[in-house]
Design an enzyme around this catalytic site. Structure first.
Site, PDB file in Angstrom:
ATOM      1  N   CYS A 402       0.843  -1.195   0.000  1.00 52.26           N
ATOM      2  CA  CYS A 402       0.000   0.000   0.000  1.00 52.26           C
ATOM      3  C   CYS A 402       0.883   1.252   0.000  1.00 52.26           C
ATOM      4  CB  CYS A 402      -0.968  -0.040   1.176  1.00 52.26           C
ATOM      5  SG  CYS A 402      -2.363   1.096   1.010  1.00 52.26           S
ATOM      6  N   HIS A 529      -3.401  -5.341   0.059  1.00 52.55           N
ATOM      7  CA  HIS A 529      -2.821  -5.878   1.295  1.00 52.55           C
ATOM      8  C   HIS A 529      -2.837  -7.411   1.239  1.00 52.55           C
ATOM      9  CE1 HIS A 529      -2.626  -2.186   3.848  1.00 52.55           C
ATOM     10  NE2 HIS A 529      -3.490  -1.764   2.945  1.00 52.55           N
ATOM     11  N   GLU A 531      -1.401  -9.516   3.009  1.00 50.77           N
ATOM     12  CA  GLU A 531      -1.322 -10.160   4.329  1.00 50.77           C
ATOM     13  C   GLU A 531      -2.678 -10.623   4.838  1.00 50.77           C
ATOM     14  OE1 GLU A 531      -1.490  -5.646   5.314  1.00 50.77           O
ATOM     15  OE2 GLU A 531      -0.755  -6.962   3.723  1.00 50.77           O
TER      16      GLU A 531
END
Length: 604
Positions: A402, A529, A531
């Site tokens: 990001c 993102h 993750e």
């Protein structure tokens, strides 16, 4: 006839931070291992509508769901442990409940009645739980068998009272055999006395019972297993059978907690309360056992410098840390996280705080890989730019997420294109070279829920690149976004002519999703993102690439054009054997997940 939903409520007492979220997740894993389908709900008693406007220092990271919900980080634990996809409605807040009730009152739905906490707020809470529990979250048709509910905060908190009352009514509403209450409490050991003290738990249970809820099972947090006489005392004073008192003592890594619960027959206690005992199989946790054992035995380190602005609280980057752990365990590496405050890398720190400046740069230069996560605001941005510059110039594996991607683009424009004032309009609205600009559909007057949120599709425009190979050579991927600014499409051609490669874009080709430096060992930035979709045993592709590059294993990974078994965004049949032998090393501190840190980050 529709099957009866079973509910497991997890509450906490004495102090906050006991690990109710991990306990609730582990209970879900255990029940799932018994063959049951499980869903989860997190109740947060704060007045915020959602977690989106809260500082990471206030409440840890904001976890983003596929539907764009900005929710509590515990929902990330649920998704990772149970491998499910939750919805924004799986996170209940006081703000959401009151907003729903007030909207109904404004429409006249209450037919002129005086709207009160009881019954209107409490009924709304119960209705919400029943409705959301029926939403399938595991990709299969039909509802789950069991809904695990976690009530945030501790018993006795004034803001929790409407939820306590609602849940007391709810236990009566669903009936005996359909509701199991597990109370997580602390059994401390005072150094002066040296014995486990039960009084805090006794008081907590007494308070819970006084509010109309009776625990079926006690889960006691303690440094070591409870002594038998302590269990007997708790059983006597808390009116809970001895076999229903579980110890959640300290373990080397978080994946051992479901095994801890299984070994103490927690599943049998829960199933008996829910009238399911004898209808399920014994829990199958071979994969969890293997993963936990593997994590404990790892010794060859891989050092990742985490360059961020919230490094004082590791919960601010919880999903990033988990994704790094998933990748490192898959590649048989011992993860070492070096927390580098971005501000400490900036030049003015050399005079303001030379010691912090030297430590930060020493950690950065000693790292095998550098990660710059997402964030908001201009504090520490220059330090992040310097980290990206160092990684690019010194060929250190780099992953920018990001904002970490955006500052990598800004740094490239400044250093390679010579555009000294290149910047994001977030930090300099008057820059003559805006590399990153405000999204056209964004809002500058309202903060909550106004970003580009949730699952979005990114198409690979260049297939012969590291990210496409790591994702299993798919033509597109779906990942979760949370941002207000993005790379300026008007500058893309100029940047690409200079050597930057935007390998992933949206369906219009105007929004940049992934950027790479082709002539770099591993320099990748993602606007999304990754993750948030990483799972134990199913590591995120880009995190896997970072750890592989940092550990000298990327070539072997890319030559096979495959990723380890079961990975979400690419599921080849054969696992790549890229393990390399190493030597044992000693480190200063072990966090709860078995992650070694430099001591600057608080373990979780």
């Amino acid at each position: 006839m529709m099957k009866k939903m079973k509910y497991v409520l997890v509450t906490g007492g004495v102090v906050s931070g006991l690990g109710k979220g991990v306990t609730a997740s582990s209970i879900g894993v255990l029940l799932k291992a018994c063959g049951l389908r499980v869903t989860s709900i997190k109740i947060d008693p704060y007045l915020n509508t959602d977690a989106g406007t809260m500082s990471p220092f206030e409440h840890g990271e904001v976890f983003v769901l596929d539907d764009g919900g900005e929710v509590d980080l515990d929902l990330g634990n649920y998704e990772r442990f149970l491998d499910i996809k939750l919805t924004r409605d799986n996170n209940i807040t006081t703000g959401k409940i009151y907003q729903a009730v007030i909207d109904k009152e404004r429409r006249g739905d209450y037919l002129g009645k005086t709207v009160q906490v009881v019954p209107h707020i409490t009924d709304a809470i119960q209705d919400w739980i029943e409705r959301v529990a029926m939403i399938p979250v595991d990709g299969l048709p039909g509802s789950a068998d069991v809904c695990v509910i976690e009530l945030g905060g501790t018993i006795g908190d004034i803001e929790s009272m409407p939820f306590i009352e609602a849940l007391g009514q709810f236990s009566y509403r669903v009936g005996t055999g359909n509701f199991c209450l597990i109370h997580v409490s602390l059994v401390p050991v005072l150094n002066v006395v040296g014995e486990q003290k039960t009084k805090p738990t006794q008081h907590s249970v007494r308070g819970l019972r006084g509010l109309g809820l009776t625990p079926n099972i006690l889960a006691c947090r303690s440094a070591s297993a409870l002594d038998e006489n302590v269990k007997m005392k708790l059983s006597q004073f808390c009116h809970v059978p001895g076999e229903n008192i579980i110890t959640l003592y300290d373990v080397p890594n978080i994946w051992r907690i479901p095994l801890l619960l299984r070994d103490q027959k927690a599943h049998e206690a829960i199933l008996k309360v829910l009238n399911l005992y004898g209808t399920t199989r014994e829990p199958i946790l071979k994969e969890w056992t293997l993963r936990a054992d593997t994590c404990d035995k790892l010794h060859e380190p891989v050092r990742i410098a985490m360059v961020g602005k919230y490094t004082g609280l590791s919960d601010s980057y919880l999903s990033v840390i988990k994704a790094l752990l998933h990748a490192s365990v898959t590649l048989r590496k011992k993860l070492v996280v070096d927390w580098v405050p971005a501000c400490d890398l900036e030049e003015q720190m050399a005079t303001e705080n030379p010691d912090a400046y030297k430590v930060a740069w020493k950690l950065l230069k000693g790292a095998d890989g550098i990660l710059v996560p997402g964030g908001f605001g201009d504090r520490g941005v220059q330090g992040k730019i310097l980290a990206a510059k160092y990684a690019r110039e010194h060929k250190v594996p780099y992953l920018g997420i990001c904002l970490g991607m955006q500052i990598a683009v800004v740094e490239f424009a400044r250093s390679v294109l010579g555009l000294q004032d290149a910047n994001s309009t977030e930090f300099d609205p008057n820059t003559q070279n805006p590399c990153v600009i405000f999204m056209p559909e964004g809002s500058k007057t309202h903060m909550g829920g106004t970003m580009r949120l949730g699952s979005r599709r990114t198409y690979f425009h260049i297939m012969d690149c590291k990210s496409a190979k790591l994702y299993g050579n798919k033509s597109f991927i779906d990942e979760r976004h949370r941002h207000r600014y993005e790379v300026n499409p008007d500058m893309v051609a100029h940047l690409e002519d200079a050597g930057l490669s935007f390998t992933g874009k949206d369906e219009t080709g105007q929004r940049m999703g992934i950027v790479e430096l082709p002539n770099h060992p591993y320099f990748v930035g993602a606007q999304f993102h990754p993750e948030f979709k990483s799972r134990p045993g199913k590591p995120s592709a880009l995190f896997l690439g970072l750890i592989a590059a940092a550990g000298g294993q990327l070539d072997a990974l890319l030559q096979n054009h495959k990723v380890p078994n079961g990975m979400r965004n690419g599921t080849p049949k054969q696992k790549v054997n890229v393990y390399q032998n190493g030597h044992a090393s000693k480190f200063a501190k072990i966090a709860a997940d078995g992650i070694y840190t430099n001591g600057n980050g608080v373990h979780y």
